[in-house]
Write a protein that holds these residues in place. Structure first.
Motif, short mmCIF file in Angstrom:
data_model
loop_
_atom_site.label_atom_id
_atom_site.label_comp_id
_atom_site.label_asym_id
_atom_site.label_seq_id
_atom_site.Cartn_x
_atom_site.Cartn_y
_atom_site.Cartn_z
N ALA A 203 13.15 -25.14 -89.08
CA ALA A 203 12.29 -26.26 -89.52
C ALA A 203 13.03 -27.59 -89.39
N ASP A 204 14.30 -27.60 -89.74
CA ASP A 204 15.09 -28.83 -89.62
C ASP A 204 15.21 -29.27 -88.16
N ARG A 205 15.42 -28.32 -87.25
CA ARG A 205 15.53 -28.67 -85.84
C ARG A 205 14.20 -29.19 -85.29
N ALA A 210 10.90 -34.34 -83.87
CA ALA A 210 9.91 -35.34 -84.24
C ALA A 210 10.56 -36.71 -84.46
N ASP A 211 11.76 -36.71 -85.00
CA ASP A 211 12.47 -37.99 -85.20
C ASP A 211 12.86 -38.61 -83.86
N ARG A 212 13.01 -37.77 -82.85
CA ARG A 212 13.47 -38.26 -81.53
C ARG A 212 12.31 -38.74 -80.65
N ILE A 248 6.05 -23.58 -89.29
CA ILE A 248 6.42 -24.85 -88.66
C ILE A 248 5.32 -25.24 -87.68
N VAL A 249 4.77 -26.43 -87.87
CA VAL A 249 3.66 -26.90 -87.04
C VAL A 249 4.08 -28.20 -86.36
N LEU A 250 4.02 -28.19 -85.03
CA LEU A 250 4.37 -29.37 -84.24
C LEU A 250 3.13 -29.83 -83.48
N GLU A 251 2.85 -31.13 -83.55
CA GLU A 251 1.70 -31.69 -82.84
C GLU A 251 2.17 -32.78 -81.89
N TYR A 252 1.99 -32.54 -80.60
CA TYR A 252 2.34 -33.53 -79.58
C TYR A 252 1.04 -34.18 -79.10
N GLN A 253 0.95 -35.50 -79.28
CA GLN A 253 -0.25 -36.24 -78.92
C GLN A 253 0.05 -37.11 -77.70
N GLY A 254 -0.12 -36.51 -76.51
CA GLY A 254 0.10 -37.27 -75.28
C GLY A 254 -1.18 -37.58 -74.55
N THR A 304 7.99 -31.17 -72.81
CA THR A 304 6.72 -31.91 -72.78
C THR A 304 6.91 -33.36 -73.20
N ALA A 305 7.65 -33.55 -74.29
CA ALA A 305 7.89 -34.91 -74.78
C ALA A 305 8.81 -35.69 -73.85
N GLU A 306 9.81 -35.03 -73.30
CA GLU A 306 10.75 -35.69 -72.39
C GLU A 306 10.03 -36.19 -71.14
#
Length: 496
Positions: A203-205, A210-212, A248-254, A304-306
């Motif tokens: 979860a921390d990773r 998200a911070d990055r 752990i839920v991650l949401e990428y909004q591209g 994806t974010a990169e």
């Protein structure tokens, strides 16, 4: 590792190592021919003297060739020119980086873009070069008190014929570098031991990601919240552990706000002892890899974010441990899932499907266009497919075919298994809606049949990576698969 295009005269380029290609029967690529001419035929003479056959993956390292400013020349075999395929090309790249990784070459010039590979353009070749070299330099030394002093390849130049190819190569190399970064994160997490990589650590990773990246948001559900949602299957698995479970839920909004996302659901079992159905002690240390599905979700979202992909992607990772304890679930126990279905626990070591079924139900709230779950789910998949292909099952053929195509393009292949109704007959219980195992026969398929009972409301595919997520033996370690497959799939989903 940095990447740059190079369009100058190749024999005048100063570099620690120059990588050239050669085919069988002493046939050289165009750049190798130029070097041979500059050296007054010395390269051709050395090939014959050293009996370099040019077979796929052969290598020959030469030093200070006359007429060439490179300190070293690495000749890589490409096999027969007429039969050079994408897989042979990648084999040659892997052989090259194995040699480069063992010499003090901080900067290298690669001239393998010029080798024609049917159906593959310069962008694909540049992507494979960047990916092979970045991934090939990977070493996990984080927990060694005295890491081996290995030379580091810091910069790779790609020799291009002109400016147009340079622009294409830069795009491909950027993609390859981003995929390699996702694979590195996946491997780093998977290679960590269970006493460090706990559900809280995962979860921390995720929060660090998200911070990055500003387009990525992370939410972590605690056990109390999961209990309110009725996630009885997921919480049943974590009962035997002192480490609290996390969702752990991650949401990428591209993409656009109205665009339905692709959902990736990854099994995050940070250590699996089997619970009360205790595993044999031999190789149990490798059960730290039971979270590779969740790690690959984090790695794919990093990629994806990169690349700033114009898509919406959701990652859901149910994270837990599966250990024996006085409070652990027992064979014969019956639990209620978030979907309202009851499950009879016949084997506590079939826990992955239990944490995944609640995560899949939770994923419905995002109204996904498609859902792909990734899990080290069954040893039966390793028996069926070995370590070469990921097992694939799906409730829609179009999604299955698209994933297979992506795997072929990424050289990270998957093989489809049938999800026939006949296999559903093995999932019957006298005491609950369904059992968590369906017997020995067709174990990979019946595990997917179990998950399919919780995916009826969306288009879904299941990737069983039990045979492909890590290597055993002398080369023990995580592979980073199926990040290349998933990344290629998402790249293919970009709007025209």
């Amino acid at each position: 590792m940095d990447f740059s295009p190079h369009t100058g005269t190749i024999e005048k380029k100063r570099t620690d190592c120059l990588i050239l290609g050669a085919y069988e029967k002493y046939k050289l690529t165009s750049s190798a021919e130029k070097i041979d001419q500059a050296a007054d035929g010395t390269l051709s003479k050395l090939l014959k003297r050293e009996n370099f056959k040019g077979q796929a993956g052969d290598t020959l390292l030469l030093h200070q060739l006359p007429g060439c400013r490179a300190d070293r020349i690495l000749l890589v075999g490409l096999g027969k020119k007429k039969t050079l395929t994408d897989k042979i090309y990648r084999k040659a790249l892997d052989a090259a980086i194995q040699t480069i990784a063992g010499i003090p070459a901080k900067r290298t010039l690669c001239a393998l873009l010029e080798a024609p590979v049917p159906g593959c353009d310069s962008r694909w070749k540049a992507r494979q070069i960047a990916l092979a070299f970045a991934d090939g330099c990977y070493r996990f030394t984080e927990l060694k008190s005295e890491p081996n002093a290995l030379p580091v390849l810091a910069h790779l130049d790609l020799h291009c014929r002109d400016k147009e190819e340079s622009e294409t190569a830069v795009r491909g190399a950027r993609e390859g570098h981003a995929i390699a970064a996702g694979m590195k994160l996946t491997k780093d997490l998977a290679n960590l031991p269970g006493n460090i990589c706990t559900p809280a650590y995962l979860a921390d990773r995720a929060q660090q990601l998200a911070d990055r990246y500003r387009k990525l948001k992370v939410t972590v559900l605690e056990e109390a919240e999961m209990e309110k949602l009725g996630m009885g299957a997921l919480l049943a698995v974590s009962r035997g552990s002192r480490q609290p479970a996390k969702l752990i839920v991650l949401e990428y909004q591209g993409g656009k706000a109205k665009d339905r996302p692709t959902a990736l659901v990854g099994k995050g079992l940070t250590f699996d002892a089997g619970g009360i159905s205790l595993k044999p002690s031999e190789s149990m240390d490798e059960m730290k890899y039971d979270m590779c599905g969740g790690a690959s979700v984090l790695g794919t979202l990093l990629t994806t974010a990169e690349l700033d992909l114009p898509l919406n992607v959701v990652g859901v990772i149910p994270a837990s441990e599966n250990l024996p304890d006085g409070n652990a679930i027992k064979p014969g126990d019956i639990v209620k899932t978030m979907a309202g279905k009851t499950v009879e626990i016949l084997n506590t070591d079939a826990e992955g499907r239990l944490i995944l079924c609640d995560a899949l139900t939770y994923t419905e709230r995002f109204e996904p266009k498609r859902v792909i779950d990734i899990a080290t789910l069954t040893g039966a998949c390793l028996v069926a497919l070995g370590r070469h292909a990921t097992g694939l099952l799906a409730n829609e053929e179009d999604l299955a075919h698209t994933l297979i195509k992506a795997g072929e393009a990424a050289l990270d292949r998957a093989w489809q298994l049938p999800l026939w109704d006949e296999f559903q007959e093995q999932l019957k219980s006298n005491f609950a809606d369904l059992p968590n195992i369906g017997g020995r026969e067709g174990g990979t398929i019946t595990a997917a049949c179990f998950l399919s009972r919780f995916t009826e409301k969306f288009t879904w595919a299941h990737l069983d990576i039990a045979g492909t997520a890590w290597n055993t033996g002398q080369n023990k370690g995580a592979t980073g698969r199926p990040v290349p497959l998933l990344s290629q799939f998402l790249l293919d989903q970009r709007p025209e």
